[in-house]
Design a protein around this motif. Structure first.
Motif, PDB file in Angstrom:
ATOM      1  N   LEU A   1     -46.120  -2.272 -40.508  1.00  0.00           N
ATOM      2  CA  LEU A   1     -47.422  -2.904 -40.398  1.00  0.00           C
ATOM      3  C   LEU A   1     -47.356  -4.370 -40.788  1.00  0.00           C
ATOM      4  O   LEU A   1     -47.954  -5.238 -40.141  1.00  0.00           O
ATOM      5  CB  LEU A   1     -48.415  -2.162 -41.312  1.00  0.00           C
ATOM      6  CG  LEU A   1     -49.788  -1.921 -40.721  1.00  0.00           C
ATOM      7  CD1 LEU A   1     -49.655  -1.112 -39.449  1.00  0.00           C
ATOM      8  CD2 LEU A   1     -50.684  -1.188 -41.707  1.00  0.00           C
ATOM      9  N   GLU A   2     -46.613  -4.643 -41.867  1.00  0.00           N
ATOM     10  CA  GLU A   2     -46.491  -6.025 -42.323  1.00  0.00           C
ATOM     11  C   GLU A   2     -45.813  -6.878 -41.267  1.00  0.00           C
ATOM     12  O   GLU A   2     -46.292  -7.959 -40.918  1.00  0.00           O
ATOM     13  CB  GLU A   2     -45.653  -6.058 -43.601  1.00  0.00           C
ATOM     14  CG  GLU A   2     -46.459  -6.442 -44.831  1.00  0.00           C
ATOM     15  CD  GLU A   2     -45.546  -6.585 -46.028  1.00  0.00           C
ATOM     16  OE1 GLU A   2     -44.893  -5.568 -46.371  1.00  0.00           O
ATOM     17  OE2 GLU A   2     -45.464  -7.685 -46.574  1.00  0.00           O
TER      18      GLU A   2
ATOM     19  N   ALA B   1     -48.031 -11.024 -35.224  1.00  0.00           N
ATOM     20  CA  ALA B   1     -49.279 -11.381 -34.558  1.00  0.00           C
ATOM     21  C   ALA B   1     -49.725 -12.772 -34.985  1.00  0.00           C
ATOM     22  O   ALA B   1     -50.138 -13.600 -34.157  1.00  0.00           O
ATOM     23  CB  ALA B   1     -50.366 -10.352 -34.868  1.00  0.00           C
ATOM     24  N   ALA B   2     -49.640 -13.020 -36.267  1.00  0.00           N
ATOM     25  CA  ALA B   2     -50.037 -14.337 -36.770  1.00  0.00           C
ATOM     26  C   ALA B   2     -49.155 -15.425 -36.170  1.00  0.00           C
ATOM     27  O   ALA B   2     -49.633 -16.480 -35.738  1.00  0.00           O
ATOM     28  CB  ALA B   2     -49.953 -14.362 -38.292  1.00  0.00           C
ATOM     29  N   LEU B   3     -47.879 -15.142 -36.113  1.00  0.00           N
ATOM     30  CA  LEU B   3     -46.953 -16.130 -35.566  1.00  0.00           C
ATOM     31  C   LEU B   3     -47.264 -16.408 -34.101  1.00  0.00           C
ATOM     32  O   LEU B   3     -47.315 -17.569 -33.666  1.00  0.00           O
ATOM     33  CB  LEU B   3     -45.517 -15.606 -35.710  1.00  0.00           C
ATOM     34  CG  LEU B   3     -44.427 -16.470 -35.081  1.00  0.00           C
ATOM     35  CD1 LEU B   3     -44.490 -17.882 -35.640  1.00  0.00           C
ATOM     36  CD2 LEU B   3     -43.061 -15.855 -35.299  1.00  0.00           C
ATOM     37  N   VAL B   4     -47.488 -15.347 -33.361  1.00  0.00           N
ATOM     38  CA  VAL B   4     -47.811 -15.515 -31.951  1.00  0.00           C
ATOM     39  C   VAL B   4     -49.088 -16.339 -31.790  1.00  0.00           C
ATOM     40  O   VAL B   4     -49.158 -17.251 -30.962  1.00  0.00           O
ATOM     41  CB  VAL B   4     -47.969 -14.128 -31.261  1.00  0.00           C
ATOM     42  CG1 VAL B   4     -48.616 -14.278 -29.895  1.00  0.00           C
ATOM     43  CG2 VAL B   4     -46.609 -13.456 -31.140  1.00  0.00           C
ATOM     44  N   GLY B   5     -50.093 -16.013 -32.606  1.00  0.00           N
ATOM     45  CA  GLY B   5     -51.349 -16.752 -32.527  1.00  0.00           C
ATOM     46  C   GLY B   5     -51.148 -18.221 -32.880  1.00  0.00           C
ATOM     47  O   GLY B   5     -51.710 -19.115 -32.241  1.00  0.00           O
ATOM     48  N   ALA B   6     -50.353 -18.463 -33.899  1.00  0.00           N
ATOM     49  CA  ALA B   6     -50.086 -19.848 -34.294  1.00  0.00           C
ATOM     50  C   ALA B   6     -49.420 -20.579 -33.137  1.00  0.00           C
ATOM     51  O   ALA B   6     -49.779 -21.714 -32.809  1.00  0.00           O
ATOM     52  CB  ALA B   6     -49.204 -19.875 -35.536  1.00  0.00           C
TER      53      ALA B   6
ATOM     54  N   VAL C   1     -39.450 -10.426 -33.760  1.00  0.00           N
ATOM     55  CA  VAL C   1     -39.755 -11.072 -35.029  1.00  0.00           C
ATOM     56  C   VAL C   1     -39.530 -10.109 -36.189  1.00  0.00           C
ATOM     57  O   VAL C   1     -38.971 -10.467 -37.232  1.00  0.00           O
ATOM     58  CB  VAL C   1     -41.205 -11.586 -35.033  1.00  0.00           C
ATOM     59  CG1 VAL C   1     -41.522 -12.236 -36.359  1.00  0.00           C
ATOM     60  CG2 VAL C   1     -41.414 -12.556 -33.884  1.00  0.00           C
TER      61      VAL C   1
ATOM     62  N   GLU D   1     -45.569  -6.367 -38.126  1.00  0.00           N
ATOM     63  CA  GLU D   1     -46.419  -6.490 -36.951  1.00  0.00           C
ATOM     64  C   GLU D   1     -47.499  -7.551 -37.147  1.00  0.00           C
ATOM     65  O   GLU D   1     -47.748  -8.372 -36.268  1.00  0.00           O
ATOM     66  CB  GLU D   1     -47.101  -5.142 -36.689  1.00  0.00           C
ATOM     67  CG  GLU D   1     -46.990  -4.654 -35.269  1.00  0.00           C
ATOM     68  CD  GLU D   1     -47.875  -3.446 -35.051  1.00  0.00           C
ATOM     69  OE1 GLU D   1     -48.976  -3.620 -34.502  1.00  0.00           O
ATOM     70  OE2 GLU D   1     -47.473  -2.332 -35.459  1.00  0.00           O
ATOM     71  N   SER D   2     -48.126  -7.495 -38.292  1.00  0.00           N
ATOM     72  CA  SER D   2     -49.225  -8.432 -38.510  1.00  0.00           C
ATOM     73  C   SER D   2     -48.700  -9.864 -38.628  1.00  0.00           C
ATOM     74  O   SER D   2     -49.303 -10.803 -38.110  1.00  0.00           O
ATOM     75  CB  SER D   2     -50.024  -8.049 -39.748  1.00  0.00           C
ATOM     76  OG  SER D   2     -49.205  -8.101 -40.889  1.00  0.00           O
ATOM     77  N   LEU D   3     -47.562 -10.019 -39.277  1.00  0.00           N
ATOM     78  CA  LEU D   3     -47.002 -11.361 -39.374  1.00  0.00           C
ATOM     79  C   LEU D   3     -46.608 -11.867 -37.990  1.00  0.00           C
ATOM     80  O   LEU D   3     -46.815 -13.044 -37.664  1.00  0.00           O
ATOM     81  CB  LEU D   3     -45.790 -11.361 -40.301  1.00  0.00           C
ATOM     82  CG  LEU D   3     -46.145 -11.218 -41.795  1.00  0.00           C
ATOM     83  CD1 LEU D   3     -44.886 -11.138 -42.645  1.00  0.00           C
ATOM     84  CD2 LEU D   3     -47.021 -12.382 -42.247  1.00  0.00           C
TER      85      LEU D   3
ATOM     86  N   VAL E   1     -43.890 -22.005 -40.581  1.00  0.00           N
ATOM     87  CA  VAL E   1     -43.668 -20.582 -40.832  1.00  0.00           C
ATOM     88  C   VAL E   1     -42.406 -20.334 -41.654  1.00  0.00           C
ATOM     89  O   VAL E   1     -42.254 -19.273 -42.247  1.00  0.00           O
ATOM     90  CB  VAL E   1     -43.598 -19.767 -39.517  1.00  0.00           C
ATOM     91  CG1 VAL E   1     -44.917 -19.844 -38.774  1.00  0.00           C
ATOM     92  CG2 VAL E   1     -42.440 -20.207 -38.658  1.00  0.00           C
TER      93      VAL E   1
ATOM     94  N   LEU F   1     -37.190 -10.396 -39.599  1.00  0.00           N
ATOM     95  CA  LEU F   1     -37.671 -10.232 -40.972  1.00  0.00           C
ATOM     96  C   LEU F   1     -36.901  -9.147 -41.716  1.00  0.00           C
ATOM     97  O   LEU F   1     -36.596  -9.289 -42.904  1.00  0.00           O
ATOM     98  CB  LEU F   1     -39.162  -9.879 -40.963  1.00  0.00           C
ATOM     99  CG  LEU F   1     -40.119 -11.029 -40.633  1.00  0.00           C
ATOM    100  CD1 LEU F   1     -41.545 -10.529 -40.663  1.00  0.00           C
ATOM    101  CD2 LEU F   1     -39.924 -12.162 -41.627  1.00  0.00           C
TER     102      LEU F   1
ATOM    103  N   ALA G   1     -36.038  -8.423 -47.855  1.00  0.00           N
ATOM    104  CA  ALA G   1     -37.418  -8.293 -47.384  1.00  0.00           C
ATOM    105  C   ALA G   1     -37.720  -6.862 -46.918  1.00  0.00           C
ATOM    106  O   ALA G   1     -37.405  -6.497 -45.797  1.00  0.00           O
ATOM    107  CB  ALA G   1     -37.682  -9.253 -46.236  1.00  0.00           C
TER     108      ALA G   1
END
Lengths: 198, 198, 198, 198
Positions: free
Chosen positions: D140-141, D147-152, D125, D143-145, D179, D129, D135
């Motif tokens: 860190l950004e 993580a959010a995508l995976v969680g979604a 991912v 990675e966190s995005l 997304v 990006l 972009a």
DNA sequence: GATGAATGAGCGTTCATTCAT
DNA sequence: GATGAATGAACGCTCATTCAT
């Protein structure tokens, strides 16, 4: 005390089956409690075994220490010690087995307990030997002789179990004769007698 | 013979690990055969162990019988027997361990084998004692003394395992002195010497 | 209230050790009461855990409901909701862990509590989406998008636990940008800003 | 292969009951073999679990890697990845649960397996990006995005389980819209379409 | 109302022993 | 005759749960 009753059961089972073959299930059964209680009171199987050894070793050493007469001549001291030893073994077969037989085969933590006791016993005998001015026994010599003495006692005690008609005193006197007079004197008909008959 | 090779492996493994910790898997591995063969040849683990004890006991008794000099004086006979015994133990640690240490801690079936051997040893020594003209020892007395002697030998041998730096002759002589001269003489500085030095 | 103090202890222990590793012994210890009391007040371990989940879920939903500004534009509402959510998680790690991490891995009874909370959260977000005039989202569409958003929040919160150095606001803003602007805008460099900076 | 059949059983049981509640007895039952075989093939419970995670992680990553079209525009890449993901989850519910849910709660050895997979997913991912020139996402950004995508994705997949009438493609498209376009566009009625319909 | 003391039931693991080949 | 593969039966240990006080 609850611990007392559990340890009695443990000594019984350990001496009958040996460390490995003894199961915590059987020990708790014999003790009349559940296994979790067994663990709560005495910890793991190894801890329980070590505790058994320590307790029995202490009991036996105390029996001997109580029986021995420290202000007498060396031969009388040895004699009283042997008598106390056979008295204890006669009344505590299980104790003795768990103490000596089992402990010597399991390595590690148990060796410590056993070594402790053997060291104390050896010290006693070694003291006897070195008391006499003419015997310049080295530590190694005293130790090995003490080991032999202990083994002789053990073996004779075992033989005794198959000949229960003999009184403890007679058996003790026999070992006393062996180790004090030696076969050399015995085959010549010279025997050792307790002080009252001298 | 196939059995021979299996038993060698078994004695090795039993003496290293003890009866319970030894696994049939490891024994068959060391023997270089499969487990079903192990069972086919020697039966169960307990049978295998008992067979080991029997074989090693026999080997040891033969070593002693070979070493002893039956036409000599009693003390020389005893001395040669002890020397043979400690010689065997020194060269067969594995045999001796499996034989004595392990066997004495497992309850039940194995005690029989051990008792057998001890009985044979005791008979030898008892015969020695009753040979002597001046010793009016009863059968019971001779047997018990022999039991004590055998026990002393066993125990001293075990002590020796933990002090391998001592030569076999020294250990044997020490026991000889104890049982022939007795502490009584030892504390007076009288010692026993092998015949060549008399 | 007594229950309150017990539940605090339970949430603490459950979040530190997980459901299975947490023992009723430790929970009663931490709570400062005896185990029978623990059972009297909160029932079985499973009931206690379910109750913990329910309480913490309610606390969190209340925190979010309090934080959200219902009369604002949809994006501001969402933003305030996310901020409240991450604020709660940041200040209640124990709550959040017991709530989410633990609950999601134990099968059966606990899934119900978790599903309840997720349903409530999804309803809130779905309402937000259908509020907007131009979004002809079907109920199914709104619900599924809401489910995705909630999952993203949960997952990001979990990621945040392992990166505690990031401030709550930054994490919240990152999710806001993702779900409001989408990757499509983000890769073009378009970002969403809180209203005060518009 | 025998291992295969055992692992299938293990994944099934672990996903239904969780790591701790799953018993080796039940796993061996489900696998149709005895417990000793289970241990012979896959080692301890912890090793078995770790092996499950590794296998399922690999299967899923391969499914996604196979589905993704790396030479297309970023949005098409993401779309194909999501489609592959939902396809996999639809056909492997147990895999997905044991993989993600369970692994994230058990500490230690398992975290490694999970971290590995998450790192690979995040890299994919993050690459998407950062491909775009505009972009300048930090690690860190990204990675966190991710993580959010995976969680979604996870959450939506779970929601999907309760609404099985929806085809995988529709669900995937919905997340894609969220997304890629963001709520901002969605509430304005702008939606994203797969390339064939553009 | 509160608890110290107790246990039933189960878990992970091992190993002597035996089929099927 | 020989074995790889398989298992029944324990074992040490723990813990949620409950009496007796």
């Amino acid at each position: 005390m609850r611990e007392r009753q559990i340890m009695d059961a443990a000594v019984d089972v350990f001496s009958r089956l040996g460390f490995h073959a003894a199961s915590m299930d059987e020990i708790s059964d014999v003790a009349g409690i559940s296994k979790p209680m067994l663990y709560a009171y005495l910890g793991s199987k190894e801890e329980l075994f070590a505790t058994c050894i320590r307790r029995e070793a202490t009991r036996m050493m105390e029996a001997i220490a109580t029986g021995v007469e420290p202000d007498q001549e060396p031969d009388v001291q040895l004699w009283s010690g042997l008598r106390a030893f056979f008295g204890f073994v006669g009344e505590n077969r299980a104790s003795w087995m768990v103490l000596h037989r089992q402990a010597s085969t399991q390595g590690g933590p148990f060796a410590v307990e056993l070594t402790d006791m053997r060291t104390r016993a050896v010290s006693l005998v070694a003291a006897l030997l070195t008391q006499s001015t003419k015997a310049p026994a080295t530590k190694l010599e005293a130790e090995s002789l003490a080991a032999a003495l202990v083994g002789a006692g053990e073996s004779l005690a075992e033989w005794w179990l198959d000949h229960p008609e003999e009184p403890a005193g007679v058996v003790a006197a026999r070992l006393m004769n062996l180790v004090w007079m030696g076969f050399g004197d015995l085959v010549d008909g010279n025997v050792w007698h307790p002080p009252s008959r001298r």
